[in-house]
Design a protein around this motif. Structure first.
Motif, PDB file in Angstrom:
ATOM      1  N   LEU A 214      34.035 -15.062 -36.497  1.00 38.45           N
ATOM      2  CA  LEU A 214      35.058 -14.153 -35.496  1.00 38.45           C
ATOM      3  C   LEU A 214      34.132 -12.902 -35.299  1.00 38.45           C
ATOM      4  N   GLY A 218      37.497 -10.058 -34.529  1.00 33.70           N
ATOM      5  CA  GLY A 218      38.253 -11.649 -34.318  1.00 33.70           C
ATOM      6  C   GLY A 218      39.594 -11.620 -35.551  1.00 33.70           C
ATOM      7  N   ASP A 219      40.056 -12.871 -34.815  1.00 37.26           N
ATOM      8  CA  ASP A 219      41.388 -13.222 -35.906  1.00 37.26           C
ATOM      9  C   ASP A 219      41.314 -14.198 -36.535  1.00 37.26           C
ATOM     10  N   TYR A 221      43.518 -15.919 -37.136  1.00 42.43           N
ATOM     11  CA  TYR A 221      45.073 -16.645 -37.782  1.00 42.43           C
ATOM     12  C   TYR A 221      45.033 -16.950 -35.927  1.00 42.43           C
ATOM     13  N   ASP A 222      44.049 -16.679 -34.843  1.00 45.00           N
ATOM     14  CA  ASP A 222      43.785 -17.784 -34.232  1.00 45.00           C
ATOM     15  C   ASP A 222      43.812 -19.396 -33.899  1.00 45.00           C
ATOM     16  N   ALA A 225      40.730 -21.004 -33.630  1.00 42.95           N
ATOM     17  CA  ALA A 225      40.062 -20.134 -35.010  1.00 42.95           C
ATOM     18  C   ALA A 225      40.390 -20.758 -36.397  1.00 42.95           C
ATOM     19  N   SER A 226      41.551 -21.100 -36.255  1.00 42.20           N
ATOM     20  CA  SER A 226      42.611 -21.390 -38.060  1.00 42.20           C
ATOM     21  C   SER A 226      43.563 -22.418 -37.574  1.00 42.20           C
ATOM     22  N   TYR A 229      47.398 -22.860 -37.943  1.00 36.15           N
ATOM     23  CA  TYR A 229      48.515 -21.852 -37.154  1.00 36.15           C
ATOM     24  C   TYR A 229      48.769 -22.378 -36.014  1.00 36.15           C
ATOM     25  N   ALA A 230      48.282 -23.836 -36.160  1.00 34.69           N
ATOM     26  CA  ALA A 230      48.397 -23.707 -34.544  1.00 34.69           C
ATOM     27  C   ALA A 230      49.827 -24.678 -34.015  1.00 34.69           C
TER      28      ALA A 230
END
Length: 312
Positions: A214, A218-219, A221-222, A225-226, A229-230
């Motif tokens: 990241l 970088g986040d 929790y994006d 990316a993760s 959390y979507a």
């Protein structure tokens, strides 16, 4: 091969663990990323399976078609290898991919997506989407394509489908995830509860790989990316396999709970006593063969390969 005293044979899982540890022991703080990648490919590369391998440029991404002799042209699997977005390649995963291709009688496109730290998020995701777009441009229908991946590649499977959904593009018919890394913040309780049982991966290492991917700003929790959390609505049927000894176990368990709450058809298989991506160790583990057979059954149900061929 024996343990102390020379009378007791080493358990198959211990042989697999030793293969991984042998590579890690050769590294220190001065080992370059290029050397790590080369060492990993050397340790896990090679393939004796009866498949053909054809290098291609898949939408500008280096890739390889891995095909059994009875593969059809109108069905395909797109595979994303693992390695924490830092190491790994088609070469290191070629045997695992070939075993999946053989078990499904389906050709597999595997890609060498860009790795960090040279190419940070979302470079790997961009490559995944480009390769899938290339497959569709070649005439494959989304209903005849499945995604598969392990570890960081499992992350890419999910992130790519989420990105495709956002762009209102057709999703693959189904997806297989082996020990998927869904939470780059590493919040799962299994990072503590499985810390002693997992012989390889501990939370500090996972967080370091996340930062490598990241970048400092970088986040984790994006959602791209993760994927944990979507908003997971609209994803196709999923098969998730994970080992009970993994610190990353809850990345699968928590994700499964979230996906089911979103109405997704998810099958979760937790394999007793198994380690991270144990499917790679077919030479040592009978469980690897059984897991790949389960993967083949799932993919064949959704790609309708065996059904359309009729009885053999």
């Amino acid at each position: 091969m024996g343990r102390a005293g020379g009378n007791i044979a080493a358990a198959p899982i211990e042989l697999a663990i030793e293969r991984i540890r042998a590579v890690y022991r050769s590294w220190n703080r001065d080992t370059s990323v290029a050397q790590m990648r080369s060492d990993w490919d050397t340790a896990f590369g090679g393939c004796t399976a009866p498949v053909t391998c054809e290098r291609v440029s898949a939408g500008g991404v280096d890739g390889e078609w891995i095909s059994p002799s009875d593969a059809r042209e109108d069905k395909a699997i797109l595979y994303f290898h693992g390695g924490g977005f830092r190491i790994g390649s088609v070469s290191s995963h070629r045997d695992l991919i070939a075993q999946i291709a053989l078990a499904t009688s389906c050709r597999v496109l595997a890609i060498n997506y860009r790795l960090a730290p040279e190419h940070r998020f979302p470079a790997a995701l961009d490559d995944a989407i480009a390769a899938y777009g290339w497959m569709l441009d070649c005439g494959l229908k989304s209903a005849n394509v499945a995604f598969a991946g392990d570890s960081a590649g499992g992350n890419l499977v999910l992130a790519a489908m989420l990105a495709l959904r956002e762009r209102r593009l057709p999703l693959p018919v189904s997806a297989v995830l082996m020990s998927p890394w869904t939470d780059l913040a590493a919040t799962g309780a299994s990072y503590v509860s499985r810390a002693e049982a997992d012989p390889i991966h501990q939370r500090p290492m996972i967080l370091a790989l996340a930062r490598n991917y990241l970048g400092a700003q970088g986040d984790p929790y994006d959602p791209l990316a993760s994927p944990l959390y979507a908003d997971l609505g609209g994803l196709p049927p999923l098969l998730i396999q994970v080992g009970d000894r993994e610190t990353v176990l809850d990345d699968s368990v928590m994700f499964t709970d979230m996906a089911r709450a979103a109405g997704i058809d998810v099958t979760l298989e937790v394999w007793d006593g198994m380690i991270h991506v144990f499917q790679m160790f077919g030479a040592e583990l009978p469980e690897a063969h059984r897991a790949i057979a389960s993967i083949a059954g799932f993919l064949n149900r959704h790609l309708h390969i065996k059904a359309e061929r009729g009885p053999s």
